[in-house]
Design a protein around this motif. Structure first.
Motif, PDB file in Angstrom:
ATOM      1  N   GLU A  51      -8.254  -0.602   4.465  1.00 28.69           N
ATOM      2  CA  GLU A  51      -7.030   0.199   4.401  1.00 28.69           C
ATOM      3  C   GLU A  51      -6.143  -0.796   3.515  1.00 28.69           C
ATOM      4  O   GLU A  51      -5.379  -0.299   2.515  1.00 28.69           O
ATOM      5  CB  GLU A  51      -6.326   0.585   5.770  1.00 28.69           C
ATOM      6  N   SER A  52      -5.950  -2.188   3.716  1.00 26.82           N
ATOM      7  CA  SER A  52      -5.445  -3.142   2.825  1.00 26.82           C
ATOM      8  C   SER A  52      -5.688  -3.054   1.494  1.00 26.82           C
ATOM      9  O   SER A  52      -4.768  -3.100   0.595  1.00 26.82           O
ATOM     10  CB  SER A  52      -5.362  -4.581   3.563  1.00 26.82           C
TER      11      SER A  52
ATOM     12  N   GLU B 187      -7.311  -0.756  -0.269  1.00 25.46           N
ATOM     13  CA  GLU B 187      -7.552   0.626  -0.725  1.00 25.46           C
ATOM     14  C   GLU B 187      -5.933   0.929  -1.230  1.00 25.46           C
ATOM     15  O   GLU B 187      -5.547   1.504  -2.060  1.00 25.46           O
ATOM     16  CB  GLU B 187      -7.925   1.682  -0.206  1.00 25.46           C
ATOM     17  N   THR B 188      -4.933   0.672  -0.159  1.00 24.47           N
ATOM     18  CA  THR B 188      -3.526   1.141  -0.273  1.00 24.47           C
ATOM     19  C   THR B 188      -2.611   0.086  -0.686  1.00 24.47           C
ATOM     20  O   THR B 188      -1.357   0.324  -1.397  1.00 24.47           O
ATOM     21  CB  THR B 188      -3.036   1.632   1.224  1.00 24.47           C
TER      22      THR B 188
ATOM     23  N   GLN C 116      -0.930  -1.763   1.068  1.00 20.76           N
ATOM     24  CA  GLN C 116       0.032  -1.833   2.095  1.00 20.76           C
ATOM     25  C   GLN C 116      -0.540  -2.805   3.591  1.00 20.76           C
ATOM     26  O   GLN C 116      -1.624  -2.592   3.741  1.00 20.76           O
ATOM     27  CB  GLN C 116       0.237  -0.069   2.507  1.00 20.76           C
TER      28      GLN C 116
END
Length: 467
Positions: free
Chosen positions: A139-140, A142-143, A145
Motif C-alpha cells: 500500500e505504501s 502503490e499509493t 500514502q
C-alpha cells in the motif's frame, strides 16, 4: 513504565546477526527493547521472507528499513525518534524509493504523530500486525500514502510461524509462549500496546522446542509478559515447563518473566525436580514499600513477597534471584525509598534492572496520580539503588570464587578471541580461556576472580553430558 520482561542494552538498537538472504527487495531490521521485541522481530522476518523479501545487515543497501520499537519509557522513545530523524535525512538524499517503517509499541502508541503529523515514517504496525506487513508495504509503495495497522488482537499468537532466529548464536533461542498482559500495573503501558493475555497451544511450543533441539540448540528461554499466567486448557505454566524440560536432558530452560503474585509452589518444585530447568528466577518486586506497591497495583505486599522469596530458597537451595526496581514513583517519600534499600539488603539479588519512573500517557498512574517526585531526586535515589545493588552483586560473586560451575559456552568473549563466554545455571556470565573448547559445549569451569557483573574462571574439563 517498565516492561516486565528485562530490557536489553538500555533499549539501544539490537543490530541482530541474522543470516542475509536474497529477495526482490532488501529489508534491514533494527530491534529496540525487551526480549519479546527480539522474538517479534523473528516473526516479522519470517513473514517477510515468505513473501519474497530479502534480509540485509547493511542499512545502506536496504529498500525497506524497519525499526521494531519499545515504549518502555520516554528515553526509549526519544532514541527511536532520533534514529528516525537520521533515516529521514538519508531518505531525502537517496530519493523516495526507500521505505521506512516503525513497528511495535511505539507504532501503536504514537501512530498519529509519527505518520500523519511529523511524517517520520511511511508505514507502521503494532505488535499484533506482523501478518499485515506485506500488505502495508504494498500500500505504501502503490499509493505513496502512510499505511498503518495497530489493531490489538485477542487471538493472535503466531503459533504457526517458524521464526527466523535473529539474535541467534546457534546455542540459545527465545520461544514466545504467550502475548499480552492482563495485570494493568499502574505504571505500565503494555496492556494498551500488546493487548489482553493469550497463550499459545502447548503442542506448538513443545514442537518448536523439539525443532530447536534437532537444530543443535542447547538452551531456550520461554517468553511472556507474565509466564505464570500461561494456560492452555488444564496445562499450567508449571506443567508446560515440565513438558519442555522432558524433551532432552541437555536442553537448558529459562523463562522471563514471572509475576510474584502468580509464582506458585508447583512451579518452584519443577525447578527443584528438573535439573535442566535453570536455578534462576526473575521476580520483579518494583518497590520495597507496601503502600507504593498498592499505588502501583502490583497485587502483593512486601511481606507476601518476602515469604515467596523464603519459599523459593527453601524449595530451591542456592536459587539465583533477579528483580526490577523503579525509583521515584508518584508520591514516593524518602522513607518509602529507604524501604526499597532495606528490601534489597534483605533479599540480596544477584541481578537487578533499575530505572527511574517515567510517566507513560494513558496508564492508570498518568490518569490518577501526579508525577511529583523531582527529576533530581529520582536520579539521586536511582544512584543509591544502583550503588547498593553493585555492592551486593560483588559480594555475592566473591563467594563464587573457588566453586566449579557448569557453563554453557555461547561463543567468543567480546574482548578476546582467545576466550569463551557463557552462563552458569544461575545466569551468571563467566569468561574463561578457550583451551580448545568450542561454542555450544557444556564445560566445567572453576571460578578464579570476579567483578560485580562477571565471573572469570578456568576450564577444568567437559561435563558429563558432553562426554
Amino acid at each position: 513504565m517498565l516492561h516486565e520482561i528485562p530490557i536489553l542494552d538500555d533499549v539501544d538498537a539490537r543490530k541482530l546477526p541474522y543470516t542475509e538472504s536474497g529477495g526482490a527487495k532488501q529489508v534491514y531490521l533494527e530491534t529496540y527493547g525487551c526480549q519479546m521485541n527480539v522474538s517479534d522481530s523473528e516473526i516479522v522476518a519470517a513473514v517477510l521472507r515468505k513473501e519474497g523479501y530479502g534480509l540485509t545487515r547493511d542499512a545502506r543497501s536496504a529498500d525497506v528499513i524497519l525499526l521494531n520499537t519499545c515504549a518502555i519509557r520516554e528515553n526509549a522513545e526519544q532514541k527511536v525518534r532520533h534514529r528516525l530523524g537520521h533515516l529521514q535525512a538519508r531518505k531525502r538524499k537517496v530519493g523516495g524509493a526507500l521505505r521506512i517503517g516503525v513497528l511495535g509499541c511505539m507504532a501503536e502508541r504514537l501512530r498519529h504523530k509519527l505518520l500523519e503529523q511529523e511524517k517520520l515514517v511511511d508505514f507502521g504496525g503494532g505488535p499484533a500486525a506482523s501478518r499485515a506487513l506485506p500488505r502495508l508495504l504494498r500500500e505504501s509503495d502503490e499509493t505513496g500514502q502512510a499505511a498503518i495497522n495497530v489493531q490489538l488482537s485477542r487471538e493472535e499468537t503466531y503459533a504457526d510461524i517458524a521464526p527466523v532466529r535473529m539474535d541467534s548464536n546457534g546455542v540459545t533461542a527465545f520461544v514466545s509462549i504467550m502475548r499480552g498482559c492482563d495485570n494493568m500495573c499502574a505504571f505500565c503501558v503494555v496492556p494498551f500496546t500488546r493487548g489482553r493475555e493469550r497463550s499459545r497451544p502447548v503442542a506448538t511450543i513443545v514442537d518448536e522446542c523439539r525443532q530447536l533441539i534437532d537444530d543443535g540448540y542447547k538452551e531456550v528461554t520461554l517468553l511472556g509478559q507474565n509466564v505464570n499466567s500461561y494456560r492452555d486448557g488444564a496445562v499450567t505454566f508449571a506443567e508446560l515447563l515440565l513438558r519442555v524440560s522432558s524433551l532432552a536432558p541437555d536442553l537448558r530452560i529459562r523463562y522471563s518473566t514471572s509475576h510474584p503474585k502468580d509464582c506458585t509452589d508447583e512451579l518452584l518444585h519443577v525447578h527443584r525436580e528438573r535439573a535442566n530447568v535453570c536455578n534462576y528466577i526473575h521476580l520483579p518486586v518494583q518497590h520495597g514499600n507496601t503502600e507504593v506497591l498498592q499505588r502501583m497495583r502490583r497485587g502483593y505486599t512486601v511481606d507476601e513477597y518476602l515469604r515467596l522469596i523464603g519459599r523459593a530458597r527453601a524449595i530451591c537451595p542456592d536459587v539465583s534471584l533477579s528483580t526490577d526496581i523503579i525509583t521515584g514513583f508518584c508520591g514516593e517519600t524518602e522513607a518509602e525509598h529507604t524501604d526499597t534499600l532495606a528490601l534489597m539488603e534483605a533479599v540480596r539479588y544477584d541481578h537487578a534492572y533499575m530505572f527511574m519512573y517515567s510517566e507513560r500517557p494513558g496508564t492508570y498512574a498518568a490518569r490518577k496520580y501526579t508525577d511529583d517526585v523531582p527529576q533530581t531526586v529520582k536520579k539521586g535515589r536511582l544512584s543509591e539503588v544502583i550503588q547498593l545493588q553493585t555492592s551486593i552483586a560483588a559480594e555475592n560473586n566473591q563467594r563464587e570464587i573457588g566453586r566449579i560451575h557448569t557453563v554453557l559456552s555461547e561463543g567468543g568473549s567480546r574482548r578476546s578471541t582467545a576466550q569463551l563466554r557463557g552462563r552458569t545455571d544461575t545466569n551468571k556470565m563467566v569468561v574463561f580461556d578457550r583451551q580448545g573448547y568450542e561454542k555450544g559445549q557444556y564445560i566445567s569451569v572453576r571460578i578464579t576472580a570476579c567483578t560485580s557483573a562477571t565471573l572469570m574462571g578456568k576450564a577444568v574439563g567437559m561435563t558429563q553430558q558432553e562426554r
